[in-house]
Design a protein around this motif. Structure first.
Motif, PDB file in Angstrom:
ATOM      1  N   TYR A  79       0.808  -1.210   0.000  1.00  0.00           N
ATOM      2  CA  TYR A  79       0.000   0.000   0.000  1.00  0.00           C
ATOM      3  C   TYR A  79       0.847   1.268   0.000  1.00  0.00           C
ATOM      4  O   TYR A  79       0.326   2.367  -0.243  1.00  0.00           O
ATOM      5  CB  TYR A  79      -0.931   0.023   1.219  1.00  0.00           C
ATOM      6  CG  TYR A  79      -2.163  -0.843   1.075  1.00  0.00           C
ATOM      7  CD1 TYR A  79      -3.206  -0.465   0.236  1.00  0.00           C
ATOM      8  CD2 TYR A  79      -2.280  -2.032   1.791  1.00  0.00           C
ATOM      9  CE1 TYR A  79      -4.343  -1.259   0.105  1.00  0.00           C
ATOM     10  CE2 TYR A  79      -3.412  -2.835   1.666  1.00  0.00           C
ATOM     11  CZ  TYR A  79      -4.436  -2.443   0.821  1.00  0.00           C
ATOM     12  OH  TYR A  79      -5.550  -3.232   0.681  1.00  0.00           O
ATOM     13  N   LEU A  80       2.147   1.139   0.274  1.00  0.00           N
ATOM     14  CA  LEU A  80       3.005   2.323   0.369  1.00  0.00           C
ATOM     15  C   LEU A  80       3.010   3.195  -0.891  1.00  0.00           C
ATOM     16  O   LEU A  80       2.966   4.436  -0.785  1.00  0.00           O
ATOM     17  CB  LEU A  80       4.440   1.899   0.716  1.00  0.00           C
ATOM     18  CG  LEU A  80       4.685   1.463   2.170  1.00  0.00           C
ATOM     19  CD1 LEU A  80       6.122   0.988   2.343  1.00  0.00           C
ATOM     20  CD2 LEU A  80       4.393   2.612   3.130  1.00  0.00           C
ATOM     21  N   PRO A  81       3.060   2.608  -2.105  1.00  0.00           N
ATOM     22  CA  PRO A  81       3.089   3.460  -3.307  1.00  0.00           C
ATOM     23  C   PRO A  81       1.847   4.330  -3.488  1.00  0.00           C
ATOM     24  O   PRO A  81       1.929   5.414  -4.083  1.00  0.00           O
ATOM     25  CB  PRO A  81       3.211   2.441  -4.450  1.00  0.00           C
ATOM     26  CG  PRO A  81       3.830   1.234  -3.819  1.00  0.00           C
ATOM     27  CD  PRO A  81       3.243   1.184  -2.446  1.00  0.00           C
ATOM     28  N   THR A  82       0.695   3.871  -2.985  1.00  0.00           N
ATOM     29  CA  THR A  82      -0.542   4.638  -3.173  1.00  0.00           C
ATOM     30  C   THR A  82      -0.945   5.436  -1.935  1.00  0.00           C
ATOM     31  O   THR A  82      -1.858   6.260  -2.006  1.00  0.00           O
ATOM     32  CB  THR A  82      -1.695   3.689  -3.546  1.00  0.00           C
ATOM     33  OG1 THR A  82      -1.849   2.690  -2.532  1.00  0.00           O
ATOM     34  CG2 THR A  82      -1.412   3.003  -4.879  1.00  0.00           C
ATOM     35  N   PHE A  85       1.901  10.679   0.987  1.00  0.00           N
ATOM     36  CA  PHE A  85       3.255  10.823   1.518  1.00  0.00           C
ATOM     37  C   PHE A  85       3.244  11.227   2.986  1.00  0.00           C
ATOM     38  O   PHE A  85       4.005  10.689   3.790  1.00  0.00           O
ATOM     39  CB  PHE A  85       4.040  11.852   0.704  1.00  0.00           C
ATOM     40  CG  PHE A  85       5.429  12.090   1.208  1.00  0.00           C
ATOM     41  CD1 PHE A  85       6.429  11.141   1.045  1.00  0.00           C
ATOM     42  CD2 PHE A  85       5.746  13.267   1.872  1.00  0.00           C
ATOM     43  CE1 PHE A  85       7.712  11.354   1.522  1.00  0.00           C
ATOM     44  CE2 PHE A  85       7.023  13.495   2.353  1.00  0.00           C
ATOM     45  CZ  PHE A  85       8.010  12.537   2.174  1.00  0.00           C
ATOM     46  N   HIS A  86       2.378  12.183   3.357  1.00  0.00           N
ATOM     47  CA  HIS A  86       2.385  12.633   4.743  1.00  0.00           C
ATOM     48  C   HIS A  86       1.819  11.565   5.683  1.00  0.00           C
ATOM     49  O   HIS A  86       2.063  11.621   6.875  1.00  0.00           O
ATOM     50  CB  HIS A  86       1.636  13.963   4.923  1.00  0.00           C
ATOM     51  CG  HIS A  86       0.432  14.148   4.085  1.00  0.00           C
ATOM     52  ND1 HIS A  86       0.497  14.390   2.752  1.00  0.00           N
ATOM     53  CD2 HIS A  86      -0.884  14.147   4.405  1.00  0.00           C
ATOM     54  CE1 HIS A  86      -0.725  14.540   2.258  1.00  0.00           C
ATOM     55  NE2 HIS A  86      -1.583  14.379   3.252  1.00  0.00           N
ATOM     56  N   THR A  87       1.093  10.584   5.129  1.00  0.00           N
ATOM     57  CA  THR A  87       0.642   9.470   5.974  1.00  0.00           C
ATOM     58  C   THR A  87       1.822   8.577   6.333  1.00  0.00           C
ATOM     59  O   THR A  87       1.922   8.079   7.459  1.00  0.00           O
ATOM     60  CB  THR A  87      -0.445   8.648   5.248  1.00  0.00           C
ATOM     61  OG1 THR A  87      -1.562   9.484   4.967  1.00  0.00           O
ATOM     62  CG2 THR A  87      -0.903   7.481   6.111  1.00  0.00           C
ATOM     63  N   VAL A  88       2.718   8.378   5.370  1.00  0.00           N
ATOM     64  CA  VAL A  88       3.916   7.565   5.620  1.00  0.00           C
ATOM     65  C   VAL A  88       4.807   8.259   6.650  1.00  0.00           C
ATOM     66  O   VAL A  88       5.321   7.619   7.576  1.00  0.00           O
ATOM     67  CB  VAL A  88       4.694   7.331   4.315  1.00  0.00           C
ATOM     68  CG1 VAL A  88       5.973   6.536   4.594  1.00  0.00           C
ATOM     69  CG2 VAL A  88       3.823   6.588   3.301  1.00  0.00           C
ATOM     70  N   ILE A  89       4.980   9.572   6.480  1.00  0.00           N
ATOM     71  CA  ILE A  89       5.777  10.335   7.449  1.00  0.00           C
ATOM     72  C   ILE A  89       5.132  10.273   8.823  1.00  0.00           C
ATOM     73  O   ILE A  89       5.804  10.121   9.848  1.00  0.00           O
ATOM     74  CB  ILE A  89       5.924  11.805   6.998  1.00  0.00           C
ATOM     75  CG1 ILE A  89       6.649  11.882   5.656  1.00  0.00           C
ATOM     76  CG2 ILE A  89       6.657  12.617   8.058  1.00  0.00           C
ATOM     77  CD1 ILE A  89       8.042  11.307   5.670  1.00  0.00           C
ATOM     78  N   GLU A 231      -5.798   1.929   3.782  1.00  0.00           N
ATOM     79  CA  GLU A 231      -4.365   2.231   3.693  1.00  0.00           C
ATOM     80  C   GLU A 231      -3.826   2.695   5.044  1.00  0.00           C
ATOM     81  O   GLU A 231      -2.706   2.347   5.424  1.00  0.00           O
ATOM     82  CB  GLU A 231      -4.124   3.278   2.607  1.00  0.00           C
ATOM     83  CG  GLU A 231      -4.445   2.744   1.219  1.00  0.00           C
ATOM     84  CD  GLU A 231      -4.084   3.714   0.119  1.00  0.00           C
ATOM     85  OE1 GLU A 231      -3.772   4.889   0.429  1.00  0.00           O
ATOM     86  OE2 GLU A 231      -4.108   3.303  -1.049  1.00  0.00           O
ATOM     87  N   SER A 232      -4.607   3.469   5.766  1.00  0.00           N
ATOM     88  CA  SER A 232      -4.192   3.885   7.102  1.00  0.00           C
ATOM     89  C   SER A 232      -4.121   2.684   8.035  1.00  0.00           C
ATOM     90  O   SER A 232      -3.202   2.573   8.856  1.00  0.00           O
ATOM     91  CB  SER A 232      -5.169   4.927   7.656  1.00  0.00           C
ATOM     92  OG  SER A 232      -4.735   5.394   8.923  1.00  0.00           O
ATOM     93  N   LEU A 233      -5.070   1.776   7.901  1.00  0.00           N
ATOM     94  CA  LEU A 233      -5.095   0.572   8.728  1.00  0.00           C
ATOM     95  C   LEU A 233      -3.841  -0.267   8.533  1.00  0.00           C
ATOM     96  O   LEU A 233      -3.212  -0.705   9.501  1.00  0.00           O
ATOM     97  CB  LEU A 233      -6.337  -0.257   8.398  1.00  0.00           C
ATOM     98  CG  LEU A 233      -6.451  -1.632   9.078  1.00  0.00           C
ATOM     99  CD1 LEU A 233      -6.597  -1.466  10.589  1.00  0.00           C
ATOM    100  CD2 LEU A 233      -7.613  -2.431   8.506  1.00  0.00           C
ATOM    101  N   PHE A 234      -3.461  -0.464   7.261  1.00  0.00           N
ATOM    102  CA  PHE A 234      -2.332  -1.346   6.974  1.00  0.00           C
ATOM    103  C   PHE A 234      -0.974  -0.670   7.151  1.00  0.00           C
ATOM    104  O   PHE A 234      -0.023  -1.302   7.604  1.00  0.00           O
ATOM    105  CB  PHE A 234      -2.458  -1.907   5.552  1.00  0.00           C
ATOM    106  CG  PHE A 234      -3.359  -3.098   5.455  1.00  0.00           C
ATOM    107  CD1 PHE A 234      -2.865  -4.383   5.613  1.00  0.00           C
ATOM    108  CD2 PHE A 234      -4.715  -2.937   5.239  1.00  0.00           C
ATOM    109  CE1 PHE A 234      -3.698  -5.483   5.545  1.00  0.00           C
ATOM    110  CE2 PHE A 234      -5.569  -4.030   5.166  1.00  0.00           C
ATOM    111  CZ  PHE A 234      -5.053  -5.319   5.321  1.00  0.00           C
ATOM    112  N   VAL A 235      -0.886   0.615   6.808  1.00  0.00           N
ATOM    113  CA  VAL A 235       0.412   1.308   6.898  1.00  0.00           C
ATOM    114  C   VAL A 235       0.663   1.844   8.304  1.00  0.00           C
ATOM    115  O   VAL A 235       1.698   1.558   8.921  1.00  0.00           O
ATOM    116  CB  VAL A 235       0.485   2.449   5.865  1.00  0.00           C
ATOM    117  CG1 VAL A 235       1.782   3.250   6.056  1.00  0.00           C
ATOM    118  CG2 VAL A 235       0.427   1.881   4.456  1.00  0.00           C
TER     119      VAL A 235
END
Length: 367
Positions: A79-82, A85-89, A231-235
């Protein structure tokens, strides 16, 4: 008047010298007592380890849970590619908060009492620790104190002599060795059990863990910047959580297998630079096991490889943290020269006279 002043100065100097000498003597006695207890415990453990031990019982629920959890974390990678960006940070930021709760909170403060903290700091440390989603404070502290007292023996919950996999995660998949439970009962936990704040945290441990480790971290990206829930759940949920767990477990595994031993080559823990970067300064494990009271726990390196120490120094300037314990430079050099593997710069071409008065730790009051 000059003679009087000089007399007062001499008297004050003499008093200070006598006080310092008394302090050194007290700490020398304490250090000798610690060494004596450690040797006695190791001897007792070696005797008990000779007794037959049946094949450990596999805890299948834990096995299935950990396998599924890691599978969900791997799914989170896709799920990281989709993911925004600020969610990953943000996910990394949450992992850092959890890391601080582990390194500064449950480890350096609650387990080792390497510094003192005022009430706001205690609450902050417990809140950050809840974000990590680990066990209760009493369970974690007891296991860690047993680990230090009986390191790399049958009484060690994650004994590295049983293999890398066992030290990393396998110890959570099977029933504890009887010696772990037996020796755990000998650990002084009065400071933990008598703390009303910890009792409150333990009583409401499950709802606090669910709220601070999963519900809030996952919900904030969805509510704040309209991130996709899945995506928030998994990342932010699974991937971040498993990442944090494995960094903690790596201190028990990687830092007991690979690295140098500049302070004490007689023990398994090592200095691991890469792990120190990822674990906010916990990879200096040979130093930590040699001087477990030190709040840093390292004698060298900037804040970028020991970020937990940076934050503790920051809170010390605020007055929330004080009485930080450190180790004298002479004692560090003494251990490196006499028991290290020669990898320490201080141990090369050096001769250190062993003095009993140097076998003490010092307190650095930054309040």
């Amino acid at each position: 008047m000059y003679n009087v002043i000089m007399g007062e100065t001499v008297t004050e100097t003499k008093t200070k010298t006598e006080t310092d000498a008394t302090f050194e003597q007290q700490q020398t006695i304490r250090m000798k007592d610690m060494v004596r207890k450690r040797e006695k415990s190791i001897m007792a453990e070696e005797e008990s380890s000779q007794s037959p031990y049946l094949k450990p019982k596999i805890l299948w629920f834990n096995v299935i849970f950990l396998v599924v959890l890691h599978g969900l974390a791997v799914r989170g990678l896709f799920y990281l590619p989709t993911t925004k960006f600020h969610t990953v940070i943000y996910a990394y930021f949450v992992a850092t908060i959890a890391g601080f709760g582990l390194t500064a909170g449950i480890h350096r403060y609650f387990a080792h009492r390497s510094f003192k903290a005022k009430l706001p700091m205690k609450i902050l440390l417990l809140a950050c620790y809840s974000v990590s989603g680990q066990n209760t404070v009493p369970d974690w502290v007891r296991d860690h104190r047993v680990h230090h007292k009986f390191s790399d023996t049958n009484a060690d919950p994650h004994n590295v002599n049983r293999g890398f996999f066992f030290a990393h995660i396998g110890w959570l998949m099977q029933q504890k060795h009887p010696e772990v439970s037996r020796r755990g009962k000998t650990i002084d936990m009065s400071d933990i059990t008598n703390d009303p704040l910890i009792r409150f945290h333990t009583k409401y441990f499950t709802p606090l863990k669910l709220l601070l480790c999963f519900i809030l971290p996952i919900a904030i990206p969805v509510l704040a910047w309209n991130e996709n829930f899945i995506e928030s759940l998994f990342v932010v949920g699974f991937l971040r959580y498993v990442y944090t767990l494995n960094i903690v477990w790596s201190v028990n595994s990687f830092a007991h297998f690979w690295g140098t031993k500049p302070y004490d080559k007689r023990i398994r823990p090592t200095q691991n630079l890469i792990l120190s970067i990822f674990s906010m300064g916990e990879g200096w494990h040979n130093y930590h096991h040699t001087f477990p009271w030190d709040y840093r726990p390292s004698e060298f390196g900037g804040y970028w490889i020991n970020t937990t120490t940076m934050w503790l120094d920051f809170f010390a300037r605020l007055g929330w943290v004080y009485d930080l314990k450190t180790t004298s430079k002479h004692l560090v050099q003494q251990m490196a020269v006499n028991h290290g593997d020669g990898s320490s710069q201080g141990s090369k071409n050096s001769t250190v006279t062993i003095s009993e008065s140097d076998t003490s730790f010092r307190k650095n009051d930054k309040n």
